[in-house]
Design an enzyme around this catalytic site. Structure first.
Site, PDB file in Angstrom:
ATOM      1  N   ARG A  68      -2.898  11.858 -60.780  1.00 50.35           N
ATOM      2  CA  ARG A  68      -3.055  12.947 -61.738  1.00 50.35           C
ATOM      3  C   ARG A  68      -3.211  14.264 -60.972  1.00 50.35           C
ATOM      4  O   ARG A  68      -3.893  14.317 -59.950  1.00 50.35           O
ATOM      5  CB  ARG A  68      -4.307  12.698 -62.567  1.00 50.35           C
ATOM      6  N   GLU A  76      -1.246  16.721 -47.730  1.00 50.34           N
ATOM      7  CA  GLU A  76      -0.563  16.208 -46.539  1.00 50.34           C
ATOM      8  C   GLU A  76       0.664  15.388 -46.896  1.00 50.34           C
ATOM      9  O   GLU A  76       1.598  15.280 -46.115  1.00 50.34           O
ATOM     10  CB  GLU A  76      -1.539  15.368 -45.706  1.00 50.34           C
TER      11      GLU A  76
END
Ligand SMILES: Cc1cc2nc3c(=O)[nH]c(=O)nc-3n(C[C@H](O)[C@H](O)[C@H](O)COP(=O)(O)OP(=O)(O)OC[C@H]3O[C@@H](n4cnc5c(N)ncnc54)[C@H](O)[C@@H]3O)c2cc1C
Ligand code: SF4
Lengths: 327, 766
Positions: free
Chosen positions: B656, B733
């Site tokens: 989410r 990342e």
């Protein structure tokens, strides 16, 4: 950076006089000079600021050619309508150089005087040996990281590449540097390293670039500057070519051709052998590619820069073909 | 009384208004940054500020023989010249796992030189310019020793095996030997640098035995601990302030030797001292990404099903420090294989100890495996997307656990559809536009969900505005914004009414901002703290005799848009400010944390000041990861070898999204950095001197706008309740992982040349 005194010149004559003092350097846009001072390469005792001098920043373009004041900004010349239409290679060389911020600060005179990007030259603390900085101290680049070094015009003393773009286009179109009264062709203004790599320009203490003039020519009108590099913007050339062509009335035979190389030589490099090989010939791809190989005759690599010998003729060929195809 | 149920919604634009988690609220710190009002750490104006400049070693190995400071000491404005002999010894600090340090003194200036650029002295002066000038006068002489320049140095050797990195199952070597299709190739990545816009630096100031440090920091509590240990003062005596950070990418998580130098100088002078690294110093003052070498060996069936993966990795580390870049991290989870072996060595070279840089481990790991499977696809003649689906891992092949969520198949499908992958012509060199060879490449990426703990304080003020405090930080990822959204949603107030305060170690504590963990942790903590504050507010409103709701005898109330009312609509509706005034409360304050309930003070200290967290991504029944698939088009000039990325479609599963706008922006940032890694970035070492020579931003190339096409990102995530309180996984990342192999795969498709050494510069293609 060490302490220096600052002098705001009141006239070109006063600037020249001040610049003749030992340790004095002219300051225009400062984009090269401040950078080199921070690296510890430039150690001026006096900065003679000419950036505000009136009358040195004019750009005139007419039937006979162009006159660029030494203090005209790179961005102003690049965007000048007359330059764009009569000397497209000059405009293109400028707008593909450096970054928008630098082009807005940097002057045409300063641009000719920019120094090499050889990393050893720029780091005196770590690499004391550099013949260009300290004559006789040796060359740290030879045997080191040479990817960006020159393959043409090198000497045993120095293999540093001349990094600028504008001067490549100027050399192609026989421009003249005005040092006040004295005039020199741009080609003669830049010196080969030979045994005196510390001398890069045929300029004497107390001289100042006042103007650059470029004669009008059909080849200059039909010209281009092709710059090849890994990064699309804000990088010096891996190889570049300024090319101008004048065709005969038949629209395919080459009457006049100008070719100069950047990114591969120790000075802006006029490739006359390519020009001579193609003048009077029909403009056609195979012949152009073959002739373009002459651009790197006599080239010597130092390992990592070998690719420039492969690359430069391809850049020349593409630039000639592109210019030839121009309307 | 339950205040808020966890909302299980998709993190897209339909997810809610900007005042809620999942809304596309713009960065709340944006205007301050754009107008220059945001004051960064070293911009503080302090009375009596002195300026320090570092002197660095010019040799890569050896000993300092002598340092002549006379000229520097006599230079104008100089207050202090520090050398290893004159800087007072500090205590050695513990490492980031909190391992008790050896009881030996720590000297942040070096006598024994292990790399070029190591700090050997420092000059402090009244002005920065004076310090720079005097630093150039410090004369250091060395007894130079031979150095190991980099991984390709003949002296480098095979290195040290890191047994912890070994992952094995089945009979990988034997299965490879008997596989009908076998490929083996070596993949290399160079030294890369975080190159944040804001260079490293700090201001240190002492008041008695209390130290305040203004320093860009990805980890206030961890750095405060290091300073406290160095100077042997209580942790509480160190205050770290870091309100804004001009980029970190992993490089600003630890207190480094330059910080110790500045704090020592400040202590000696009794004045605040500022020290900022020059851009060249940022290439040697701390570590970038270690250079890596990997060999990937794949054994497969003729239909492309992998039978065996044998992977060997090497990364460089420094002579004295230990950095392990986990190169088997993606290799071991991306594809199903019955036989697997991964081992890793590290090799000591004379460089600064490498450090964390966006997706350390996963990033180079993916370059290996995602290039190798592409090579396999061409050998067996299967579409590169299809071969990935054939080898899809239905569970974590290493941990042998179910994925918490893995929307990678969805990512492949959505990305391929948006990119138009079906129109790809399979053969290399089969697509062109004039002189431009066109290539389409695909690669997948993943990043584990790292979890840890965090604390937050939520304060409802008398005027109804809300303050959130946390010692976590915002380095551009959007912490200020998503925490405002979390508090706003939980409390039922507009996000405009929430003021988030971050970057001060006096605030409620947080661990490191790294490994893409912060958002998941801190939204959880703020959600909890805000819930507790709301409980208090509603409790007061119901029970206080002076409250306008007292007579209602309700057992709950509704707070929405900053106004309080009863759920049935009877009774009054008042603003939070009016309610607080009526009951005579000037504020409500609640702390929330995500620690287990029975945690001790020591547990908390450890949780926030070390990375020794007990929560691995494979704890319990699930293996938790974010996933992505990149589809990339390149145009390669057939004469010049120049590569330009002309199209990017990436589909990503970050669970989410707390704020899709900011998540997209982070993904794009990662993709851009990945393009830089693929095509441009490389720390170039002079092997004779063991020194990086392109240590500036004109010569160390990162992409410009002109290098980056429009990037389309597609969120395919679903809320993952096993990964975080509100259902998000990692964002920051993930997106860089897989970009470089996708570019390299596209370059192969365009040119028929496989480039296995990054970056893909033009001379590799002409
Ligand atoms: C990061 C970076 C990237 C760059 N990329 C490019 C590129 O891609 N292509 C390119 O062509 N250039 C590039 N440049 C160089 C840039 O174009 C020059 O720095 C600029 O043109 C210098 O002009 P200036 O007015 O700032 O000169 P200054 O820095 O003021 O002066 C430079 C030198 O010229 C001397 N000087 C100045 N004016 C005169 C004069 N009238 N007469 C005699 N001497 C004078 C000064 O004494 C000094 O030695 C780059 C520079 C930087 C810093
Ligand atoms: S190439 Fe020239 S500028 Fe570079 S180190 Fe050698 S002498 Fe100096």
């Amino acid at each position: 950076m060490r302490d220096f005194s600052y002098l705001r010149a009141t006239s070109p004559a006063a600037a020249r006089e001040a610049a003749a003092l030992p340790g004095a350097m002219l300051l225009a846009g400062g984009t090269t000079l401040l950078d080199l001072a921070k690296c510890g390469v430039a150690e001026p005792e006096t900065l003679v600021d000419i950036s505000h001098l009136k009358g040195l920043d004019t750009i005139e373009v007419g039937e006979h050619g162009a006159r660029l004041g030494a203090l005209a900004k790179m961005s102003q010349v690049a965007g000048h309508e007359g330059i764009k239409s009569r000397f497209p290679a000059v405009s293109e060389a400028l707008w593909q150089a450096a970054s928008a911020q630098i082009r807005n600060m940097a002057s045409i005179g300063g641009n000719l005087m920019q120094r090499t990007r050889c990393p050893y030259f720029r780091d005196p603390a770590n690499f004391p040996a550099c013949n260009k900085r300290e004559p006789g101290s040796g060359c740290s680049a030879i045997g080191g990281v040479t990817r960006g070094h020159a393959v043409l015009g090198t000497s045993e003393a120095c293999i540093a590449m001349y990094p600028g773009d504008l001067a490549v286009a100027l050399v192609a179109f026989d421009a003249t540097v005005h040092l006040g009264e004295r005039q020199l062709s741009v080609d003669d203004f830049f010196l080969l390293p030979g045994t005196t790599p510390e001398r890069e320009h045929a300029i004497q203490p107390g001289e100042m670039i006042t103007q650059i003039s470029i004669p009008a020519s059909a080849a200059a009108r039909r010209s281009t500057y092709l710059k090849v590099r890994d990064r699309q913007s804000y990088e010096f050339a891996a190889a570049s070519a300024a090319v101008g062509i004048e065709l005969e009335a038949d629209g395919r035979t080459i009457r006049d051709l100008r070719v100069a190389l950047g990114g591969v030589a120790t000075k802006p490099w006029r490739a006359r052998a390519v020009e001579e090989a193609l003048k009077g010939k029909v403009l056609e791809e195979d012949a152009v590619r073959r002739a373009s190989l002459l651009a790197v005759e006599g080239a010597v690599d130092h390992g990592a820069n070998h690719y420039k010998i492969e690359l430069a003729p391809r850049v020349v060929a593409r630039a000639i073909l592109k210019t030839g195809a121009m309307a | 009384m339950t205040i808020h149920d966890l909302r299980t919604r998709h993190g897209d634009a339909s997810d809610g208004s900007a005042d809620q988690v999942g809304g596309r609220l713009s960065r709340v710190d944006g205007p301050a940054k754009i107008t220059g009002a945001a004051k960064y750490a070293v911009e503080q104006q302090l009375e009596g500020l002195a300026h320090a400049v570092l002197v660095e070693s010019t040799v890569a190995a050896g000993k300092v023989r002598a340092i002549d400071t006379a000229a520097a000491e006599g230079a104008p404005g100089v207050l202090l010249v520090l050398t290893p002999d004159t800087i007072p010894p500090l205590k050695t600090a513990s490492d980031w796992f909190g391992t008790p340090p050896p009881d030996v003194p720590y000297c942040p200036l070096a006598r024994d030189i292990a790399f070029s650029g190591q700090h050997v002295a420092a000059v402090v002066a009244e002005s920065f310019e004076q310090a720079v000038a005097a630093a150039a006068l410090v004369k250091v002489s060395y007894d130079e020793a031979p150095a190991v320049a980099d991984l390709s140095d003949p002296k480098a050797g095979d290195g040290i095996p890191i047994d912890m990195m070994t992952k094995e199952w089945g009979e990988a070597e034997a299965a490879f030997a008997s596989a009908p299709v076998r490929i083996c190739a070596a993949y290399n990545t160079p030294r890369e640098y975080q190159a944040p816009m804001e260079p490293h630096g700090l201001i240190a100031a002492w008041q008695g035995d209390r130290l305040t440090v203004w320093e860009p920091s990805q980890w206030l509590d961890g750095m405060a601990r290091t300073y406290a240990e160095w100077f042997a003062i209580p942790f509480e005596n160190v205050r770290l302030v870091s309100p804004y950070i001009g980029g970190g990418f992993g490089s600003k998580a630890l207190a480094l030797s330059h910080g110790a130098v500045a704090a020592s100088a400040a202590k000696m002078l009794g004045r605040p001292v500022r020290l900022v690294m020059s851009r060249p110093q940022t290439f040697t003052g701390y570590g970038g990404r270690a250079a890596t070498r990997q060999t990937v060996t794949l054994g497969a069936d003729r239909d492309g099903k992998i039978q065996s993966i044998v992977h060997r990795g090497v990364n460089e580390t420094s002579m004295g420090g230990m950095w392990v870049e986990p190169l088997g991290s993606v290799t071991s989870v991306m594809y199903a294989t019955p036989n697997f072996s991964s081992k890793q060595n590290v090799v000591r070279v004379n460089s600064v100890v490498p450090g964390a840089m966006r997706a350390p481990g996963e990033n180079p790991s993916a370059f290996g495996i995602e290039s190798a499977i592409d090579e396999l696809a061409y050998v067996v003649g299967i579409d590169p997307l299809e071969i990935r689906l054939r080898n899809y891992a239905e569970q974590d092949p290493h941990a042998r656990k179910a994925w918490s969520t893995r929307q990678l198949r969805e990512a492949f499908a959505a990305g391929a559809e948006a990119f138009g992958w079906a129109r790809r012509s399979p053969a290399p060199r089969s697509m062109r536009d004039g002189n431009q060879l066109i290539g389409w490449g695909v690669a997948a990426g993943t990043y584990p969900v790292r979890r840890a703990y965090g604390e937050a304080l939520v304060r409802i003020l008398a005027d109804g505005t809300v303050e959130v405090e946390s010692s976590s930080i915002d380095m551009g990822q959007g912490t200020y914004t998503i925490l405002a959204q979390t508090a706003a949603e939980t409390l039922g107030v507009p996000a405009d009414n929430v003021v988030v305060k971050l970057g001060d170690s006096r605030f409620a504590r947080a661990g490191v901002t790294g490994g893409s963990r912060l958002a998941g942790i801190m939204t959880g903590a703020v959600h909890k703290a805000a819930g507790a504050a709301l409980d208090q507010l509603v409790g007061l409103a119901i029970s206080d005799p002076r409250s306008p709701f007292h007579a209602l005898q309700a057992n709950t109330l509704v707070v929405a848009g900053g106004r309080v009312s009863s759920p049935r609509g009877d009774g009054p509706e008042v603003s939070i400010a009016e309610l607080l005034a009526s009951v005579g409360a000037d504020q409500i304050e609640a702390k929330g944390d995500t620690m287990p309930a029975n945690s001790t003070a020591e547990d908390r200290y450890k949780a926030y000041t070390t990375i020794a967290t007990p929560l691995t991504h494979t704890d319990g029944d699930y293996s938790r990861h974010s996933w992505c698939a990149h589809f990339i088009e390149v145009r390669v000039d057939e004469d010049f070898g120049t590569v330009r990325v002309s199209r990017v479609v990436s589909a990503l599963d970050s669970g989410r999204l707390y704020n899709p706008k900011l998540a997209e922006s982070q993904w794009k940032g990662g993709i851009i950095m990945g393009i830089g890694q693929a095509l441009l970035e490389e720390g170039i070492v002079d092997r004779r001197h063991g020194r990086i020579v392109n240590n500036n931003l004109a010569d160390y190339l990162v992409p410009t706008n002109a290098d980056i096409p429009d990037i389309q990102t597609i969120s395919v995530g679903i809320p993952d309740p096993h990964s975080s309180a509100l259902g998000g996984k990692g964002v920051g990342e993930l997106a860089i992982v897989g970009v470089a192999p996708a570019v390299a795969n596209a370059v192969f498709h365009a040119t028929g040349k496989r480039v296995r050494d990054l970056p893909i510069t033009l001379e590799k293609l002409i």
